[in-house]
Design a protein around this motif. Structure first.
Motif, PDB file in Angstrom:
ATOM      1  N   ALA A   4      41.388 138.330 -50.883  1.00 46.21           N
ATOM      2  CA  ALA A   4      40.393 138.599 -50.276  1.00 46.21           C
ATOM      3  C   ALA A   4      39.967 137.530 -49.199  1.00 46.21           C
ATOM      4  N   LEU A   5      40.776 136.399 -49.147  1.00 45.65           N
ATOM      5  CA  LEU A   5      40.395 135.297 -48.033  1.00 45.65           C
ATOM      6  C   LEU A   5      41.524 135.591 -46.755  1.00 45.65           C
ATOM      7  N   GLY A   6      42.433 136.633 -46.621  1.00 46.85           N
ATOM      8  CA  GLY A   6      43.335 136.870 -45.733  1.00 46.85           C
ATOM      9  C   GLY A   6      44.647 137.402 -46.349  1.00 46.85           C
ATOM     10  N   ASP A   7      45.808 137.214 -45.485  1.00 47.37           N
ATOM     11  CA  ASP A   7      46.985 137.812 -45.834  1.00 47.37           C
ATOM     12  C   ASP A   7      47.792 136.711 -46.743  1.00 47.37           C
ATOM     13  N   HIS A   8      48.318 137.015 -47.669  1.00 48.60           N
ATOM     14  CA  HIS A   8      48.881 136.153 -48.770  1.00 48.60           C
ATOM     15  C   HIS A   8      50.476 136.550 -48.502  1.00 48.60           C
ATOM     16  N   ILE A   9      51.246 135.322 -48.251  1.00 47.32           N
ATOM     17  CA  ILE A   9      52.560 135.480 -48.463  1.00 47.32           C
ATOM     18  C   ILE A   9      53.028 134.423 -49.635  1.00 47.32           C
ATOM     19  N   GLU A  10      53.951 134.958 -50.553  1.00 43.34           N
ATOM     20  CA  GLU A  10      54.552 134.045 -51.333  1.00 43.34           C
ATOM     21  C   GLU A  10      55.791 133.339 -50.876  1.00 43.34           C
ATOM     22  N   VAL A  11      55.528 131.961 -50.889  1.00 44.22           N
ATOM     23  CA  VAL A  11      56.934 131.281 -50.172  1.00 44.22           C
ATOM     24  C   VAL A  11      57.966 131.219 -51.151  1.00 44.22           C
ATOM     25  N   PRO A  12      59.263 131.846 -50.439  1.00 43.20           N
ATOM     26  CA  PRO A  12      60.244 131.872 -51.454  1.00 43.20           C
ATOM     27  C   PRO A  12      60.296 130.424 -52.394  1.00 43.20           C
ATOM     28  N   GLY A  13      60.532 130.589 -53.533  1.00 44.96           N
ATOM     29  CA  GLY A  13      60.620 129.260 -54.301  1.00 44.96           C
ATOM     30  C   GLY A  13      59.334 128.664 -54.805  1.00 44.96           C
ATOM     31  N   ALA A  14      58.359 129.179 -54.343  1.00 43.85           N
ATOM     32  CA  ALA A  14      56.974 128.566 -54.505  1.00 43.85           C
ATOM     33  C   ALA A  14      56.959 128.054 -56.148  1.00 43.85           C
ATOM     34  N   ALA A  15      57.277 128.298 -57.151  1.00 46.41           N
ATOM     35  CA  ALA A  15      57.123 128.018 -58.365  1.00 46.41           C
ATOM     36  C   ALA A  15      58.072 126.952 -58.687  1.00 46.41           C
ATOM     37  N   ASP A  16      59.171 126.491 -57.749  1.00 42.11           N
ATOM     38  CA  ASP A  16      60.332 125.379 -57.800  1.00 42.11           C
ATOM     39  C   ASP A  16      59.357 124.039 -57.504  1.00 42.11           C
ATOM     40  N   CYS A  17      59.935 123.064 -57.977  1.00 38.73           N
ATOM     41  CA  CYS A  17      59.342 121.806 -57.709  1.00 38.73           C
ATOM     42  C   CYS A  17      59.594 121.278 -56.432  1.00 38.73           C
ATOM     43  N   CYS A  18      58.663 120.633 -55.705  1.00 35.70           N
ATOM     44  CA  CYS A  18      58.500 120.077 -54.336  1.00 35.70           C
ATOM     45  C   CYS A  18      59.180 118.516 -54.346  1.00 35.70           C
ATOM     46  N   GLY A  19      59.644 118.008 -55.306  1.00 35.39           N
ATOM     47  CA  GLY A  19      60.178 117.074 -55.548  1.00 35.39           C
ATOM     48  C   GLY A  19      59.112 115.622 -55.691  1.00 35.39           C
ATOM     49  N   ALA A  20      57.670 116.102 -55.710  1.00 35.83           N
ATOM     50  CA  ALA A  20      56.766 114.989 -56.036  1.00 35.83           C
ATOM     51  C   ALA A  20      56.922 114.568 -57.437  1.00 35.83           C
ATOM     52  N   ALA A  21      57.010 115.605 -58.278  1.00 36.17           N
ATOM     53  CA  ALA A  21      57.327 115.415 -59.826  1.00 36.17           C
ATOM     54  C   ALA A  21      56.839 114.089 -60.284  1.00 36.17           C
TER      55      ALA A  21
END
Length: 90
Positions: A4-21
């Motif tokens: 509802a806020l705009g176009d949504h794109i799911e980033v590939p690997g979005a559920a994967d860790c970003c390394g912050a952990a």
């Protein structure tokens, strides 16, 4: 809600860790950056206006990485996106 806020794109690997952990990005920087690298390749390729998340550790990690990479993408918490959509004229 997000759509509802705009176009949504799911980033590939979005559920994967970003390394912050948790403290990984502070205590094991090299490993953290190795985990983050594929995400940054995708973000550069996608050229997003906003990257939205709910985890503050991931937000900090990705904000720093996006700045270093000089991408135009703004990294926001979901609450910030909602507030931006509420206050910005369309």
């Amino acid at each position: 809600m997000i759509s509802a806020l705009g176009d949504h794109i799911e980033v590939p690997g979005a559920a994967d860790c970003c390394g912050a952990a948790g403290t990984c990005s502070l205590l094991r920087r090299r490993d953290s950056r190795r985990v983050l690298a594929p995400k940054m390749v995708e973000l550069a390729r996608l050229e997003l206006d906003f990257l939205v998340m709910v985890n503050p550790g991931c937000q900090r990690q990705l904000t720093t990485a996006v700045r270093r990479a000089r991408l135009r993408t703004r990294v926001l918490h979901l609450a910030e996106l909602v507030e931006l959509a509420r206050t910005e004229p369309r």
